[in-house]
Enzyme design. Structure first.
Site, short mmCIF file in Angstrom:
data_model
loop_
_atom_site.label_atom_id
_atom_site.label_comp_id
_atom_site.label_asym_id
_atom_site.label_seq_id
_atom_site.Cartn_x
_atom_site.Cartn_y
_atom_site.Cartn_z
N ALA A 235 81.97 21.14 34.94
CA ALA A 235 81.54 20.50 36.17
C ALA A 235 82.49 20.59 37.35
CB ALA A 235 81.24 19.03 35.87
N ALA A 236 83.81 20.48 37.12
CA ALA A 236 84.74 20.43 38.25
C ALA A 236 84.66 21.73 39.07
CB ALA A 236 86.16 20.22 37.74
N CYS A 359 80.48 32.81 39.77
CA CYS A 359 80.88 33.37 41.07
C CYS A 359 81.57 34.71 40.81
CB CYS A 359 81.79 32.42 41.84
SG CYS A 359 83.22 31.83 40.93
#
Length: 466
Positions: A235-236, A359
């Site tokens: 999550a972070a 990403c």
């Protein structure tokens, strides 16, 4: 000022190979990591120019107590950044004594190299490419305000609202104090590239989230309805988690996992500022989370954005100058982890929909991982079409490439990204079906002025949300 001291410490750490730029930024005690990250990246990009100016001006000879890394940060802010603008304390006073000489040396360097712009002083490879033309995307946090009120607030500040964008050309043409509403996401505002909103009151109060458009797509494509139970597996730093909470309207439950304690602490601050109340944070490896745990029996939605090479990140070249494609060894290790965590996520018994995103631009971390996970699921899951109108699809060597989505500065004016949407083929008889069909992702109409606007965006509170 603490910002400049923190930036100097990060630069020193990078030079002495204590860690990556991003890792050192997150490990610092400075609260606004994005502001610190941006300052360090730009200072590092202009490092050779700053060294030349500082040496020619004799700054370190005149100020013997000024450390080289701090000098570089301060000179960047004075000559190439935003200026001190009423801050900087004793450092501003120190630089003011040398301002005329420093500016003269910068001008002399431009004449010597036959250039007129600061950017033209950069070496080949350091000059901004397509990534520098990516607009500043700003997600309106609908837990605290609405797009209409945010738009009105900016208009009162002198910004010119250009309506809803109709093409990529509209986004690329933005200049000055103009902004648009994104054509796809009704809560996404678009400003010219390099627009800095870190000190804007709406951002500081959590009404705005500075988040690239591609990074907004995973939560939008997962589309959990209010009341759902959702897992955010890696999550972070928390932007996608806050987006999920906004989609849920804080109704339901988000189980958010991350192994990095410092990143998780920063994430907790971000979620508090954003008004998120439906999220349970856990400092835990998602691979160690049992799908049979009673707490997760209602989880039908999982967002999985695992650790990756980051080869699509806009600032990657600033973190690792000259970096290209990651080594084959690193890619193999990352892909093996990504495949394990994706296959693990697909074993949650109530799961109906999962979004896998990275990403990264590398096929090994994207199409190859997805294909392996589909084969391992033995037909229980398939890929759902992800925004068929999106112009950039997966690599054609993958049979389901048309269902995958890719993003890049060159093709979509966003950061580099990959997304695949998994959906269960058969509904387990023991699990109630909820939101079985894909969400309606057609662009909504641009917001119209309401007769009575909410007050939230007009007068944001900057008190408790820190």
């Amino acid at each position: 000022m603490a910002l400049y001291a923190a930036a100097a410490a990060v630069l020193a750490g990078v030079e002495s190979r204590q860690g990556s730029l991003k890792g050192l930024v997150y490990a610092s005690s400075f609260q606004n990591v994005k502001q610190l990250y941006a300052l360090v990246c730009e200072t590092q990009r202009y490092s050779a120019v700053l060294d030349a100016v500082i040496t020619s001006a004799g700054l370190l000879r005149a100020e013997k107590k000024l450390r080289p890394h701090l000098a570089k940060v301060l000179v960047y802010e004075l000559l190439l950044g935003r200026g001190f603008k009423g801050r900087g304390g004793r450092w501003k006073a120190l630089l003011d004594r040398h301002q005329a000489r420093l500016k003269a040396e910068l001008a002399r360097l431009k004449v010597h190299r036959g250039v007129s712009r600061n950017e033209d002083l950069l070496e080949v490879g350091s000059k901004p490419g397509p990534a520098s033309q990516v607009p500043r995307f700003v997600r309106v946090n609908t837990l605290k305000t609405c797009s209409e009120d945010a738009i009105d607030y900016f208009k009162r500040q002198g910004f010119s609202y250009q309506g809803r964008a109709s093409s990529l050309e509209d986004l690329g043409a933005l200049k000055g104090k103009c902004f648009l509403l994104d054509s796809l996401l009704p809560e996404l505002l678009v400003f010219p590239a390099q627009t800095d909103l870190h000190e804007h009151p709406l951002y500081q109060a959590g009404h705005l989230i500075l988040q690239d458009k591609a990074s907004c797509l995973p939560a939008m494509l997962l589309a959990p309805p209010p009341g759902s139970h959702v897992i955010d597996a890696c999550a972070a730093p928390g932007n996608k988690t806050s987006h999920l909470a906004a989609l849920l309207k804080n109704q339901g439950k988000i189980f958010a996992f991350d192994l990095d304690a410092k990143r998780l602490a920063s994430m907790a601050t971000l979620l508090t500022r954003a008004g998120v109340s439906c999220c349970e944070l856990a400092e835990q490896d998602f691979l160690a989370v049992s799908p049979s745990d009673e707490r997760y029996r209602q989880v039908q939605y999982i967002l999985l954005d695992p650790s990756c090479s980051g080869s699509g990140m806009l600032t990657r070249q600033l973190e690792e100058p000259g970096a290209g494609v990651p080594s084959k060894e690193r890619l193999r290790a990352l892909a093996a982890f990504q495949q394990r965590v994706l296959s693990h996520a697909l074993t949650f018994p109530a799961l109906q929909r999962l979004v896998y995103s990275t990403c990264s631009l590398c096929q090994e971390e994207n199409e190859d991982v997805v294909q392996a996970a589909l084969q391992q699921s033995s037909g229980a899951f398939r890929l759902a079409p992800a925004l068929p109108s999106w112009p950039h699809r997966g690599i054609s060597t993958f049979p389901d490439a048309g269902h995958c989505l890719r993003a890049s500065p060159e093709t979509t004016l966003t950061g580099g990204f990959f997304i695949a949407v998994f959906e269960r083929v058969e509904v387990p008889s023991s699990v109630p079906w909820a939101e079985a069909s894909a969400p309606d992702l057609r662009p909504s109409r641009a917001p119209k002025r309401k007769k009575r606007r909410q007050k939230a965006a007009a007068a944001p509170s900057t008190g408790p949300d820190t």
